[in-house]
Design a protein around this motif. Structure first.
Motif, PDB file in Angstrom:
ATOM      1  N   ILE A   5       0.844  -1.191   0.000  1.00  0.00           N
ATOM      2  CA  ILE A   5       0.000   0.000   0.000  1.00  0.00           C
ATOM      3  C   ILE A   5       0.878   1.239   0.000  1.00  0.00           C
ATOM      4  N   LYS A   6       0.746   2.034  -1.068  1.00  0.00           N
ATOM      5  CA  LYS A   6       1.547   3.240  -1.217  1.00  0.00           C
ATOM      6  C   LYS A   6       0.636   4.468  -1.214  1.00  0.00           C
ATOM      7  N   ASP A   7       1.231   5.638  -1.423  1.00  0.00           N
ATOM      8  CA  ASP A   7       0.484   6.879  -1.246  1.00  0.00           C
ATOM      9  C   ASP A   7      -0.721   6.987  -2.168  1.00  0.00           C
ATOM     10  N   ASN A   8      -0.615   6.476  -3.399  1.00  0.00           N
ATOM     11  CA  ASN A   8      -1.758   6.563  -4.308  1.00  0.00           C
ATOM     12  C   ASN A   8      -2.910   5.659  -3.877  1.00  0.00           C
ATOM     13  N   ALA A  66      -8.258   5.380  -0.958  1.00  0.00           N
ATOM     14  CA  ALA A  66      -8.953   4.792   0.194  1.00  0.00           C
ATOM     15  C   ALA A  66      -9.339   5.843   1.229  1.00  0.00           C
ATOM     16  N   GLY A  67      -8.584   6.926   1.302  1.00  0.00           N
ATOM     17  CA  GLY A  67      -8.906   7.998   2.239  1.00  0.00           C
ATOM     18  C   GLY A  67      -7.967   8.104   3.408  1.00  0.00           C
ATOM     19  N   SER A  68      -7.336   6.990   3.796  1.00  0.00           N
ATOM     20  CA  SER A  68      -6.392   7.009   4.901  1.00  0.00           C
ATOM     21  C   SER A  68      -5.584   5.723   4.881  1.00  0.00           C
ATOM     22  N   VAL A  69      -4.456   5.741   5.595  1.00  0.00           N
ATOM     23  CA  VAL A  69      -3.632   4.546   5.715  1.00  0.00           C
ATOM     24  C   VAL A  69      -4.428   3.416   6.348  1.00  0.00           C
ATOM     25  N   GLU A  81      -7.646   2.876   6.500  1.00  0.00           N
ATOM     26  CA  GLU A  81      -8.717   2.354   5.653  1.00  0.00           C
ATOM     27  C   GLU A  81      -8.144   1.500   4.527  1.00  0.00           C
ATOM     28  N   ALA A  82      -7.024   1.919   3.963  1.00  0.00           N
ATOM     29  CA  ALA A  82      -6.410   1.131   2.895  1.00  0.00           C
ATOM     30  C   ALA A  82      -5.988  -0.236   3.409  1.00  0.00           C
ATOM     31  N   VAL A  83      -5.362  -0.273   4.583  1.00  0.00           N
ATOM     32  CA  VAL A  83      -4.947  -1.549   5.167  1.00  0.00           C
ATOM     33  C   VAL A  83      -6.164  -2.389   5.515  1.00  0.00           C
ATOM     34  N   ARG A  84      -7.182  -1.769   6.063  1.00  0.00           N
ATOM     35  CA  ARG A  84      -8.392  -2.507   6.446  1.00  0.00           C
ATOM     36  C   ARG A  84      -9.002  -3.205   5.238  1.00  0.00           C
ATOM     37  N   ARG A  85      -9.032  -2.538   4.093  1.00  0.00           N
ATOM     38  CA  ARG A  85      -9.600  -3.136   2.888  1.00  0.00           C
ATOM     39  C   ARG A  85      -8.792  -4.349   2.442  1.00  0.00           C
ATOM     40  N   ALA A  86      -7.457  -4.254   2.557  1.00  0.00           N
ATOM     41  CA  ALA A  86      -6.620  -5.391   2.178  1.00  0.00           C
ATOM     42  C   ALA A  86      -6.857  -6.570   3.116  1.00  0.00           C
ATOM     43  N   VAL A  87      -6.986  -6.276   4.405  1.00  0.00           N
ATOM     44  CA  VAL A  87      -7.275  -7.335   5.384  1.00  0.00           C
ATOM     45  C   VAL A  87      -8.625  -7.977   5.086  1.00  0.00           C
ATOM     46  N   GLU A  88      -9.600  -7.149   4.808  1.00  0.00           N
ATOM     47  CA  GLU A  88     -10.951  -7.644   4.520  1.00  0.00           C
ATOM     48  C   GLU A  88     -10.977  -8.510   3.266  1.00  0.00           C
ATOM     49  N   ALA A  89     -10.067  -8.220   2.322  1.00  0.00           N
ATOM     50  CA  ALA A  89      -9.986  -9.005   1.094  1.00  0.00           C
ATOM     51  C   ALA A  89      -9.262 -10.326   1.292  1.00  0.00           C
TER      52      ALA A  89
END
Length: 287
Positions: A174-177, A182-185, A187-195
């Motif tokens: 997960i990088k800056d783009n 995603a809106g935040s670090v 939230e981006a990590v949470r989506r990856a975990v959820e996937a």
């Protein structure tokens, strides 16, 4: 024939396609080595010695051998040094004996590959030596020449470092783009975990991003473009909960200080992106 195997890499296809490119297969007038065919008798034989004019870490000799054997399977070939060996300038790397036309046709493809891979391995060794830290692992990146990733990452290993992700498939990074969308670090990590992603590397460039990334489930943190004092603070905040990686602004002059901050990894894109070719030559004599 020396055994050489890399998962996901087909040596026979690589050799075939590289030779076909040089021979101009499929192009008008292509499909042959016009110089060798017009100048060298079909039955002429050569002996050859491949040597290095630089002090290098060696990578790619079995691949170079495969180019010659593709054109003359029974060619006599002796590899003189092991892969990953550090050798001084003037070291003989390979001896060959066989059909002169086959040697001349395969020569440039074999040398190009060996020079490039040994150049990478040599630069990697320079960085490992400059880092001078057995507790920190040097990594490459995905900054590789298209079509050569497996070979370039192999050369990195021969130089004494380890590989980062092989591609987009074996870990989330997960990088800056990604964070921007995603809106935040967190939230981006949470989506990856959820996937259901098992390995999630999250890039952070500020200390206040560390806790949200960890709380969301990041399994590794990439600490981007941080100076040594900031890296030490980041490592202290993480406190061993996940591995940490320093990246960005790392060269031979800065790597030791950044590795000494307590990070587990240091990654350097230059290893595969900008390594100069090693000076390796091949001299023939007629038999």
């Amino acid at each position: 024939m020396t055994n050489f195997f890399l998962p996901g890499f087909d040596l026979d296809v690589f050799v075939r396609d590289t030779l076909a490119e040089d021979l101009g297969n499929g192009l008008p007038g292509g499909g042959h080595d016009v110089t060798s065919e017009s100048v060298i008798p079909a039955g002429a034989r050569f002996a050859g010695v491949m040597d290095t004019r630089d002090a290098i870490s060696v990578a790619g000799l079995p691949i170079a051998e495969a180019f010659f054997r593709a054109l003359e399977p029974e060619m006599t070939i002796e590899i003189l040094v092991e892969e990953g060996a550090q050798v001084p300038a003037g070291t003989d790397l390979m001896r060959l004996e066989g059909n002169a036309r086959a040697m001349l046709t395969a020569e440039r493809s074999a040398l190009n590959t060996l020079q490039h891979l040994s150049g990478i391995a040599t630069m990697v060794r320079e960085y490992v030596d400059a880092m001078d830290n057995p507790d920190c692992t040097l990594l490459d990146t995905r900054k590789t020449i298209p079509g050569l990733r497996h070979l370039e990452k192999y050369a990195v290993r021969m130089g004494g470092a380890s590989n980062h992700r092989m591609g987009l498939w074996d870990a989330a990074m997960i990088k800056d783009n990604h964070v921007l969308v995603a809106g935040s670090v967190g939230e981006a990590v949470r989506r990856a975990v959820e996937a259901g992603v098992q390995e999630i590397i999250c890039e952070v460039d500020r200390l206040d991003q560390i806790e949200p990334a960890l709380a969301a489930g990041a399994t590794r943190l990439l600490l981007d473009n941080m100076e040594p004092d900031t890296l030490r603070e980041a490592v202290s905040i993480v406190a061993g909960r996940v591995p940490t990686e320093a990246s960005g602004g790392i060269n031979l002059q800065t790597i030791k200080a950044k590795a000494a901050t307590g990070v587990d990894y240091v990654s350097v894109g230059r290893l595969t992106q900008s390594a100069p070719a090693a000076d390796i030559g091949l001299d023939f004599k007629p038999l």
